[in-house]
Design a protein around this motif. Structure first.
Motif, PDB file in Angstrom:
ATOM      1  N   UNK A  95       0.814  -1.184   0.119  1.00  0.00           N
ATOM      2  CA  UNK A  95       0.015   0.002  -0.116  1.00  0.00           C
ATOM      3  C   UNK A  95       0.851   1.341  -0.151  1.00  0.00           C
ATOM      4  N   UNK A  96       2.035   1.068   0.698  1.00  0.00           N
ATOM      5  CA  UNK A  96       2.953   2.523   0.754  1.00  0.00           C
ATOM      6  C   UNK A  96       3.520   2.501  -0.609  1.00  0.00           C
ATOM      7  N   UNK A  97       4.010   1.567  -1.239  1.00  0.00           N
ATOM      8  CA  UNK A  97       4.690   1.870  -2.500  1.00  0.00           C
ATOM      9  C   UNK A  97       3.782   1.652  -3.763  1.00  0.00           C
ATOM     10  N   UNK A  98       2.527   1.297  -3.665  1.00  0.00           N
ATOM     11  CA  UNK A  98       1.833   1.377  -4.890  1.00  0.00           C
ATOM     12  C   UNK A  98       1.234   2.785  -4.946  1.00  0.00           C
TER      13      UNK A  98
ATOM     14  N   UNK B 202      14.355  17.380  -6.238  1.00  0.00           N
ATOM     15  CA  UNK B 202      14.738  17.122  -4.915  1.00  0.00           C
ATOM     16  C   UNK B 202      15.811  15.753  -5.112  1.00  0.00           C
ATOM     17  N   UNK B 203      15.158  14.661  -5.838  1.00  0.00           N
ATOM     18  CA  UNK B 203      15.882  13.495  -5.973  1.00  0.00           C
ATOM     19  C   UNK B 203      17.252  13.723  -6.689  1.00  0.00           C
TER      20      UNK B 203
ATOM     21  N   UNK C 175      15.547   7.775 -11.899  1.00  0.00           N
ATOM     22  CA  UNK C 175      14.794   8.736 -10.848  1.00  0.00           C
ATOM     23  C   UNK C 175      13.670   9.553 -11.537  1.00  0.00           C
ATOM     24  N   UNK C 176      13.983  10.387 -12.605  1.00  0.00           N
ATOM     25  CA  UNK C 176      13.087  11.304 -13.488  1.00  0.00           C
ATOM     26  C   UNK C 176      12.164  10.101 -13.954  1.00  0.00           C
ATOM     27  N   UNK C 177      12.320   9.144 -14.659  1.00  0.00           N
ATOM     28  CA  UNK C 177      11.367   8.168 -15.038  1.00  0.00           C
ATOM     29  C   UNK C 177      10.364   7.679 -14.148  1.00  0.00           C
TER      30      UNK C 177
ATOM     31  N   UNK D 131      12.963   5.355  -2.596  1.00  0.00           N
ATOM     32  CA  UNK D 131      13.543   4.143  -2.125  1.00  0.00           C
ATOM     33  C   UNK D 131      14.848   3.909  -2.964  1.00  0.00           C
ATOM     34  N   UNK D 132      14.705   3.928  -4.253  1.00  0.00           N
ATOM     35  CA  UNK D 132      15.809   3.439  -5.029  1.00  0.00           C
ATOM     36  C   UNK D 132      16.948   4.622  -5.113  1.00  0.00           C
TER      37      UNK D 132
END
Length: 227
Positions: A4-7, A29-30, A106-108, A120-121
């Motif tokens: 639920x958190x990552x979906x 930010x990333x 990250x942008x994708x 996360x990644x």
């Protein structure tokens, strides 16, 4: 619970101002986190232009993904527009290329709405880069360099500098021989492995004493073996 958190991937194809703003801000930010990681793990070799590019690149990729959405015709149109762009530059450092791919990924992830996965990644890979840099993973104990020595024609080049190489415990391989100055001089090209603690000035002074104070150059070894 974790699902639920990552979906958080966007399931609708409509583009709202709120979601677009959130996507772009998170991508910036990333990109800043990745750029900061790159600067800290490449303190002596990074450039300002490259670090700024890494901050902007995720947001640019995210914007492109947002604009394309699921519209196939729009995707082909953008592909045709970008195909006319030509990038002409020398191949970069493999580590720099990996950071470029990192920022694009990250942008994708932000562009498709997978915000939690993007964070996360990014955190995992940045932490990995810090750890690898901290332990100097993959570093060689010896320096690979190219030694060019000019010698007079009356000096035999086969074993001319063997004693000097043995004195400083330097492994070497004669890569190329060519004549200069209408055959009155020879230029020898060696691939040498030098310990980081070796006094290179004293080594070159000994070489200079053997070749009659003619030209000598010691440079970093090229990435290819074509001399």
């Amino acid at each position: 619970m974790l699902d639920q958190i990552f979906n958080t991937t966007l399931t609708n194809t409509s583009l709202s101002f709120t979601s677009a703003t959130l996507t772009i801000l998170l991508a910036i930010v990333l990109g800043g986190i990745i750029s900061y990681t790159y600067m800290k793990t490449n303190k002596s070799s990074y450039s300002q232009n490259f670090t700024l590019t890494m901050i902007l690149l995720p947001s640019i990729v995210a914007i492109i993904i947002l604009l394309i959405g699921s519209n196939v015709a729009r995707a082909f149109s953008l592909a045709g527009a970008f195909s006319i762009i030509r990038f002409r530059s020398a191949p970069g450092d493999p580590k720099d290329i990996s950071f470029v791919l990192f920022t694009m990924a990250a942008g994708l992830a932000c562009g498709v709405g997978a915000y939690s996965y993007a964070v996360l990644f990014t955190l995992i890979l940045c932490l990995l880069m810090f750890v690898l840099s901290r332990f100097n993973f993959g570093a060689r104990k010896t320096l690979q360099k190219m030694l060019k020595v000019t010698i007079p024609e009356n000096l035999g080049y086969d074993e001319a500098f063997d004693e000097v190489f043995k004195k400083y415990n330097i492994s070497y391989e004669l890569k190329k021989i060519r004549t200069t100055e209408l055959g009155s001089l020879y230029e020898l090209v060696y691939a040498v492995s030098i310990d980081g603690l070796t006094n290179q000035k004293e080594f070159l002074d000994d070489i200079r004493c053997r070749n009659g104070n003619l030209d000598i150059s010691l440079t970093m070894s090229p990435t290819t073996t074509d001399y």
